[in-house]
Design a protein around this motif. Structure first.
Motif, PDB file in Angstrom:
ATOM      1  N   LYS A   1       7.321  -8.374  -5.927  1.00  0.00           N
ATOM      2  CA  LYS A   1       8.250  -8.622  -4.814  1.00  0.00           C
ATOM      3  C   LYS A   1       9.360  -9.622  -5.142  1.00  0.00           C
ATOM      4  O   LYS A   1      10.535  -9.336  -4.884  1.00  0.00           O
TER       5      LYS A   1
ATOM      6  N   ASP B   1       2.385  -8.356  -5.137  1.00  0.00           N
ATOM      7  CA  ASP B   1       2.776  -9.755  -4.936  1.00  0.00           C
ATOM      8  C   ASP B   1       3.645 -10.269  -6.084  1.00  0.00           C
ATOM      9  O   ASP B   1       4.595 -11.016  -5.862  1.00  0.00           O
TER      10      ASP B   1
ATOM     11  N   LYS C   1      -2.219  -7.383  -6.022  1.00  0.00           N
ATOM     12  CA  LYS C   1      -1.727  -8.534  -6.799  1.00  0.00           C
ATOM     13  C   LYS C   1      -0.443  -8.169  -7.548  1.00  0.00           C
ATOM     14  O   LYS C   1       0.464  -8.989  -7.664  1.00  0.00           O
TER      15      LYS C   1
END
Length: 157
Positions: A14, A11, A8
């Motif tokens: 990024k 994510d 997570k």
């Protein structure tokens, strides 16, 4: 749980890194003693500096706080992967041709499970490494899928 937090966090990181043209190398959520550490390793072609790490840390910390992703107290560390950067993806191998690397395999090739040498090529999912065995120069071809762990290697010749 630790893998889920790392995924997570990846994510969340990024888009921040894409905006700054930085690369996410690795995320790890680890316990050391009684403390938890959320470590985010970032890089770019010519290396990163402390200001970039600080900027990413601030932005990522805001996102982590918004989502309340980690329930226990932890330390967030954003840094360079260092000179012995891990090689995880095929593109990592492609961009490090000509450099010294260390490779550990899932199963031996010709009776050897670990190699340190120069990555001379990476083509069609196969790494070619030139290494020294006693006084002889040898080459080995290693399929990417057989590599358990790889990293850049510092050598002192």
């Amino acid at each position: 749980m630790t893998q889920k937090i790392a995924e997570k966090t990846s994510d969340l990181a990024k888009p921040i890194l894409d905006e700054l043209s930085l690369e996410l190398v690795e995320v790890a959520f680890e316990k050391e003693g009684s403390n938890w550490f959320l470590r985010v390793y970032i890089d770019k072609e010519n290396g990163i500096d402390i200001e970039e790490c600080g900027h990413v840390s601030e932005k990522l910390s805001e996102k982590l706080d918004e989502l309340d992703l980690v329930s226990e107290p932890y330390f967030l560390e954003v840094s360079s992967p260092g000179v012995e950067r891990p090689l995880r993806k095929e593109k990592d191998f492609e961009s490090n041709i000509g450099k010294n690397i260390y490779v550990k395999l899932y199963e031996p090739i010709a009776g050897v499970k670990e190699f340190t040498g120069v990555l001379i090529d990476f083509n069609a999912g196969v790494a070619s490494i030139r290494y020294k065995e006693k006084t002889k120069q040898k080459e080995v071809e290693i399929p990417f899928k057989k590599i358990a762990k790889a990293r850049l290697a510092v050598t002192f010749d």
